[in-house]
Design an enzyme around this catalytic site. Structure first.
Site, PDB file in Angstrom:
ATOM      1  N   CYS A  81      -2.520 -26.038  77.426  1.00  0.00           N
ATOM      2  CA  CYS A  81      -2.923 -25.506  78.696  1.00  0.00           C
ATOM      3  C   CYS A  81      -3.360 -26.748  79.697  1.00  0.00           C
ATOM      4  O   CYS A  81      -2.444 -27.420  80.176  1.00  0.00           O
ATOM      5  CB  CYS A  81      -3.905 -24.336  78.512  1.00  0.00           C
ATOM      6  SG  CYS A  81      -4.153 -23.525  80.025  1.00  0.00           S
ATOM      7  N   HIS A 173      -3.181 -21.006  74.420  1.00  0.00           N
ATOM      8  CA  HIS A 173      -4.513 -21.479  73.376  1.00  0.00           C
ATOM      9  C   HIS A 173      -4.507 -20.986  72.096  1.00  0.00           C
ATOM     10  O   HIS A 173      -5.418 -20.188  71.504  1.00  0.00           O
ATOM     11  CB  HIS A 173      -5.889 -21.221  73.914  1.00  0.00           C
ATOM     12  CG  HIS A 173      -6.165 -21.619  75.476  1.00  0.00           C
ATOM     13  ND1 HIS A 173      -6.866 -22.898  75.612  1.00  0.00           N
ATOM     14  CD2 HIS A 173      -5.752 -21.004  76.696  1.00  0.00           C
ATOM     15  CE1 HIS A 173      -6.766 -23.025  76.964  1.00  0.00           C
ATOM     16  NE2 HIS A 173      -6.319 -22.117  77.615  1.00  0.00           N
ATOM     17  N   GLU A 175      -6.137 -22.353  69.547  1.00  0.00           N
ATOM     18  CA  GLU A 175      -7.291 -22.647  68.918  1.00  0.00           C
ATOM     19  C   GLU A 175      -8.177 -21.529  69.322  1.00  0.00           C
ATOM     20  O   GLU A 175      -9.307 -21.573  68.667  1.00  0.00           O
ATOM     21  CB  GLU A 175      -7.802 -24.023  69.681  1.00  0.00           C
ATOM     22  CG  GLU A 175      -8.573 -23.933  71.052  1.00  0.00           C
ATOM     23  CD  GLU A 175      -7.242 -24.003  72.164  1.00  0.00           C
ATOM     24  OE1 GLU A 175      -6.245 -23.815  71.846  1.00  0.00           O
ATOM     25  OE2 GLU A 175      -7.815 -24.012  73.188  1.00  0.00           O
TER      26      GLU A 175
HETATM   27  N1  GLN Z   1      -6.113 -23.728  85.291  1.00  0.00           N
HETATM   28  C1  GLN Z   1      -6.688 -25.057  84.562  1.00  0.00           C
HETATM   29  C2  GLN Z   1      -5.882 -26.072  85.226  1.00  0.00           C
HETATM   30  O1  GLN Z   1      -5.389 -26.198  86.288  1.00  0.00           O
HETATM   31  C3  GLN Z   1      -5.988 -24.795  83.193  1.00  0.00           C
HETATM   32  C4  GLN Z   1      -6.779 -23.865  82.477  1.00  0.00           C
HETATM   33  C5  GLN Z   1      -7.048 -23.936  80.930  1.00  0.00           C
HETATM   34  O2  GLN Z   1      -6.723 -24.957  80.221  1.00  0.00           O
HETATM   35  N2  GLN Z   1      -7.067 -22.614  80.401  1.00  0.00           N
HETATM   36  O3  GLN Z   1      -6.602 -27.201  84.731  1.00  0.00           O
END
Ligand code: GLN
Length: 199
Positions: A81, A173, A175
């Protein structure tokens, strides 16, 4: 060889969940905050969190250039992410420079506000026939993949899991689920890299 030592970048984000999943999958782990910490690990995971903050902190902690160099030398890297955003070649809606570790363009918070968090069964052929319970939280999607990038999973026609050599990225995610197959997949990449450097 002893179990690999996998670092988890611990400047901000969901660090402990990755540490637990990596240990369940058979790795030793170390939280990475400094170039000294980085020098002791075989691989690096960058968790979810806030990309603009972490890109700034990496620079302030003297880690940006070191991480880029280690990855160029073959160190396995996995961004989840926010970690994928940090690793991308570029980000469609962000001026800030990224680490440019994998040749993809991502867009942040791309699945829309209504559905900004969801768990969906995701087909990931590299992990077998059973769909993966993928948790998306304000997740980026992948808009462009370079010629050497392997697209490992898609959601609604957008890339959400990619690999280019020693660099893995997931929009979701792993994890946060009890399913450690992506962690195990990453540890196979780590074993492969260690076998290469021992040869
Ligand atoms: N939206 C977040 C960002 O721009 C990322 C979200 C996440 O890691 N769950 O960094």
């Amino acid at each position: 060889m002893p179990e690999p030592m996998v670092g988890v970048l611990a400047l901000q984000g969901d660090v402990l969940e990755h540490v637990a999943a990596l240990q369940r999958a058979g790795a030793r782990t170390r939280e990475v905050r400094t170039p000294g910490d980085l020098a002791t690990v075989d691989a690096l995971v960058v968790p979810g969190g806030e990309s603009t903050t972490v890109i700034r902190l990496l620079e302030r902690f003297g880690l940006t250039a070191r991480v880029k160099q280690r990855v160029r030398e073959g160190m396995p890297f996995w961004g989840t992410c926010m970690g994928l955003i940090v690793a991308a070649h570029d980000v469609a809606d962000l001026e800030q420079p990224t680490l440019d570790l994998i040749d993809v363009t991502v867009r942040r918070n791309a699945f829309g506000r209504q559905v900004d968090s969801a768990e969906i069964p995701l087909a990931i052929p590299a992990l077998g026939d059973v769909p993966f319970p993928a948790i998306f939280i304000r997740a980026p999607w992948i808009e462009r993949t370079g010629p050497n990038v392997e697209l490992l999973a898609e959601r609604d026609g957008h890339g959400v899991m990619v690999r280019e050599r020693n660099v893995l990225g997931t929009s979701f995610h792993p994890e946060l689920t009890g399913d450690d197959r992506v962690h195990a997949y990453f540890l196979q990449m780590v074993d492969g890299a260690r076998a290469n450097s021992a040869a």
